[in-house]
Design a protein around this motif. Structure first.
Motif, PDB file in Angstrom:
ATOM      1  N   PHE A 296     -37.613  43.278  37.942  1.00 31.03           N
ATOM      2  CA  PHE A 296     -38.909  42.965  37.336  1.00 31.03           C
ATOM      3  C   PHE A 296     -38.824  42.869  35.812  1.00 31.03           C
ATOM      4  O   PHE A 296     -39.787  42.454  35.173  1.00 31.03           O
ATOM      5  CB  PHE A 296     -39.942  44.033  37.719  1.00 31.03           C
ATOM      6  N   GLY A 297     -37.696  43.263  35.260  1.00 34.34           N
ATOM      7  CA  GLY A 297     -37.543  43.218  33.816  1.00 34.34           C
ATOM      8  C   GLY A 297     -38.038  44.496  33.148  1.00 34.34           C
ATOM      9  O   GLY A 297     -38.247  45.531  33.798  1.00 34.34           O
ATOM     10  N   GLN A 301     -46.485  46.396  32.122  1.00 39.62           N
ATOM     11  CA  GLN A 301     -47.707  47.184  31.888  1.00 39.62           C
ATOM     12  C   GLN A 301     -48.777  46.895  32.927  1.00 39.62           C
ATOM     13  O   GLN A 301     -49.712  47.684  33.077  1.00 39.62           O
ATOM     14  CB  GLN A 301     -48.262  46.892  30.492  1.00 39.62           C
ATOM     15  N   THR A 302     -48.674  45.761  33.605  1.00 40.14           N
ATOM     16  CA  THR A 302     -49.675  45.379  34.592  1.00 40.14           C
ATOM     17  C   THR A 302     -48.982  45.073  35.923  1.00 40.14           C
ATOM     18  O   THR A 302     -47.757  45.162  36.041  1.00 40.14           O
ATOM     19  CB  THR A 302     -50.444  44.136  34.122  1.00 40.14           C
ATOM     20  N   SER A 303     -49.788  44.716  36.900  1.00 40.01           N
ATOM     21  CA  SER A 303     -49.247  44.374  38.212  1.00 40.01           C
ATOM     22  C   SER A 303     -48.372  43.134  38.111  1.00 40.01           C
ATOM     23  O   SER A 303     -48.760  42.125  37.529  1.00 40.01           O
ATOM     24  CB  SER A 303     -50.391  44.123  39.198  1.00 40.01           C
ATOM     25  N   GLU A 362     -44.614  55.628  33.704  1.00 35.66           N
ATOM     26  CA  GLU A 362     -43.740  54.958  32.756  1.00 35.66           C
ATOM     27  C   GLU A 362     -42.274  55.257  33.095  1.00 35.66           C
ATOM     28  O   GLU A 362     -41.963  56.296  33.662  1.00 35.66           O
ATOM     29  CB  GLU A 362     -44.049  55.439  31.324  1.00 35.66           C
ATOM     30  N   GLY A 363     -41.403  54.311  32.721  1.00 33.52           N
ATOM     31  CA  GLY A 363     -39.980  54.518  32.939  1.00 33.52           C
ATOM     32  C   GLY A 363     -39.389  53.494  33.880  1.00 33.52           C
ATOM     33  O   GLY A 363     -40.020  52.500  34.260  1.00 33.52           O
ATOM     34  N   LYS A 390     -46.114  51.316  30.794  1.00 33.77           N
ATOM     35  CA  LYS A 390     -47.469  51.820  31.008  1.00 33.77           C
ATOM     36  C   LYS A 390     -47.762  51.812  32.495  1.00 33.77           C
ATOM     37  O   LYS A 390     -47.365  50.900  33.214  1.00 33.77           O
ATOM     38  CB  LYS A 390     -48.485  50.948  30.260  1.00 33.77           C
ATOM     39  N   ALA A 391     -48.449  52.837  32.950  1.00 33.26           N
ATOM     40  CA  ALA A 391     -48.853  52.903  34.348  1.00 33.26           C
ATOM     41  C   ALA A 391     -50.125  52.097  34.562  1.00 33.26           C
ATOM     42  O   ALA A 391     -50.981  52.008  33.681  1.00 33.26           O
ATOM     43  CB  ALA A 391     -49.067  54.349  34.783  1.00 33.26           C
ATOM     44  N   VAL A 392     -50.258  51.481  35.727  1.00 35.30           N
ATOM     45  CA  VAL A 392     -51.438  50.702  36.072  1.00 35.30           C
ATOM     46  C   VAL A 392     -52.507  51.640  36.608  1.00 35.30           C
ATOM     47  O   VAL A 392     -52.254  52.441  37.503  1.00 35.30           O
ATOM     48  CB  VAL A 392     -51.092  49.620  37.110  1.00 35.30           C
TER      49      VAL A 392
END
Length: 559
Positions: A296-297, A301-303, A362-363, A390-392
């Motif tokens: 996913f790279g 930060q988003t879905s 995160e991570g 960032k978590a969604v």
């Protein structure tokens, strides 16, 4: 006795002598034996009248025990016409075996007076005198002739013990050579009766260490003279190093036993890392993918979603049995559309596998996709990687509800209580879904102009409002923040968001967007309220903030 009688007697004697002389001197009169073939004489009276052996009783000399000697027989055409040689039957004595090594006479018709050769191979089996009778057919006048080869079987000059097998093995020793992989090897041995009598085989067995990996498959019950059978040896190496054994044949011939040595060596290469995709195997499907790693790279930060193609590059169909993640708590989901358990892929056919990642923390993620199937190797493992900054927040995600008339939209939506949606006792309907249903029934009984307005072709709006969230909520209006910024929407009015014209309904803890009987609900997260944010930064002046803490900015402006 008178003179006349004497003359008569003398005359009779003279006549008798004359007749006997004429009979004996005639060239066309000869004695014939009752045992002689009349066709064996030519018009000139020569014996043969066709094909004959130059030496009908040939002494071949000595033949070494256990070895084969070549004896050359010469044949001549004594007739006036060409002669063609036919079949040759061989009748050897019991202490030798004989076969035709080469027959020059059978190639072309033999002209008159010409000579041809036949090579006879004689193998000594036991010591002593031997005799081989040959019966030769041809198309000459005699049709049939015989020839005899005689000799003696002597011991070898080598003083060591010699064993001559009654059953000849070809090859005499079975060599598998050196192997570097553990693939099964199969080789065959021809067992032939080289004696002049029938031999019954009692047993065939392999004498070897159980871990050598030799197995036998044969069906040899009895062998007539010159007859052969086939035995196959399978070698499946079970341990490294040399492997040896002996094929033992027990029979009722003079030697009673025949042995054939078996040898091989297994030296495997060092193990190496397995490839993601195995090599093709005949008769098996082979599953590959468009990517060897799903990444996913970084900076997610988003879905996010990635689609990978699964392709069957084998020559038979493949059935997908299961698709799962090694760790199902990373926020990655596999779509049920496309590749799924029970999907059948014909050769060169493919299916899409879509993965959606909504980071829960995160991570980095270090996961794998396990795809089980019935093709080569049986499983395909694809590494899954990605890094989130960032978590969604799933509390602000959109909920696709569908229309009231089309209840299929609710089949995958779990029922949520008012407490789970953060409504408390503020909603008298009990939950947001019932609130939505109630308002939809009211909207259905409205004017016909609303029905006319929604007669446009139906489009699928799922995912259009992903990324949007409610930052402020009042009784009849709300602030919607999204990729293009923030804007205010009003209850009962229309608004264009994400390129779609929506009917807006403001609820107590959510905003409903409707189009073409499709409904999308965005829940309001009170933690995103500007009032709460300002309240968390306040120094505690309760008298100045008492009005703000009881509501949000939009509700105070609405009073």
């Amino acid at each position: 006795m008178d003179m006349k009688n004497i003359l008569d007697i003398d005359l009779k004697i003279v006549i008798s002598v004359f007749l006997v002389g004429v009979f004996l001197l005639s060239p066309h009169v000869y004695a014939q034996s009752a045992f002689e073939d009349p066709g064996a004489r030519n018009p000139q009276g020569k014996a043969g009248g066709g094909l004959s052996a130059v030496n009908s009783n040939l002494d071949s000399g000595n033949v070494t025990l256990g070895s084969a000697s070549q004896v050359v027989l010469l044949f001549r055409n004594d007739g006036n016409k060409p002669v063609t040689m036919g079949a040759i039957d061989i009748y050897p004595s019991s202490n030798v075996s004989a076969s035709i090594a080469q027959n020059q006479c059978a190639k072309d018709p033999l002209e008159s007076g010409a000579v041809c050769a036949v090579a006879l191979s004689v193998k000594g089996l036991q010591r002593g005198r031997f005799r081989v009778e040959l019966l030769i057919r041809h198309d000459g006048r005699s049709k049939l002739i015989t020839s005899t080869v005689a000799g003696t079987v002597d011991a070898s000059d080598d003083d060591r013990f010699e064993l001559v097998n009654d059953i000849e093995a070809v090859p005499s020793a079975l060599e598998f050579g050196s192997l570097s992989d553990s693939r099964t090897q199969i080789k065959s041995i021809v067992l032939r009766n080289v004696t002049s009598k029938k031999i019954n085989i009692f047993n065939l067995s392999v004498q070897a260490n159980p871990e050598s990996g030799f197995t036998l498959n044969a069906d040899c019950a009895s062998l007539n003279s010159g007859e052969a059978c086939l035995a196959t040896i399978t070698w499946s190496p079970e341990q490294t190093g040399p492997a040896s054994g002996v094929l033992v044949v027990d029979h009722d011939g003079p030697a009673a036993v025949t042995s054939i040595p078996l040898n091989g060596s297994y030296e495997p290469d060092s193990a190496s890392q397995a490839d993601v995709f195995p090599s093709a195997v005949p008769g098996k499907g082979l599953l590959t993918s468009s990517q060897t790693e799903v990444d996913f790279g970084t900076g997610i930060q988003t879905s996010s979603a990635i689609t990978v193609s699964l392709v069957n590059v084998g020559d038979t169909p493949i059935m997908l049995q299961d698709i799962r993640l090694s760790n199902e708590k990373n926020g990655v989901e596999i779509s049920r559309k496309g590749c799924a358990a029970g999907t059948l892929l014909d050769p060169v056919e493919a299916c899409p596998m879509t993965l959606t990642w909504e980071p829960v923390r995160e991570g980095d993620i270090l996961d794998d996709i396990q795809i089980r199937h019935d093709g080569a190797r049986g499983i395909l493992v694809l590494p899954l990687r990605g890094s989130a900054t960032k978590a969604v927040n799933k509390d602000s995600e959109t909920i696709f509800l569908g229309g009231v008339e089309d209840t299929s939209y609710f089949s995958d939506v779990p029922r949520l209580s008012a407490q789970e949606l953060g409504l408390g006792n503020e909603s008298t309907e009990g939950n947001v879904l019932s609130d939505v249903t109630s308002s939809d029934q009211t909207a259905t009984s409205g004017t016909s102009s609303a029905t006319t307005k929604k007669s446009n072709p139906i489009i699928d709006v799922r995912g259009v409002l992903d990324g949007y969230r409610i930052t402020s909520l009042a009784s009849n209006r709300a602030i919607v923040a999204g990729p293009g910024g923030s804007r205010v929407v009003f209850d009962g009015e229309e608004a264009v968001i994400g390129g779609v014209l929506w009917d807006v309904r403001v609820r107590s803890s959510a905003v409903q967007f409707s189009v073409d009987k499709q409904k999308v609900l965005i829940l309001f997260d009170k933690s995103l309220s500007s009032v709460n944010t300002n309240g968390s930064q306040s120094d505690g002046n309760s008298s100045g903030n008492s009005t703000s803490s009881s509501g949000n900015s939009l509700s105070s402006n609405n009073r």
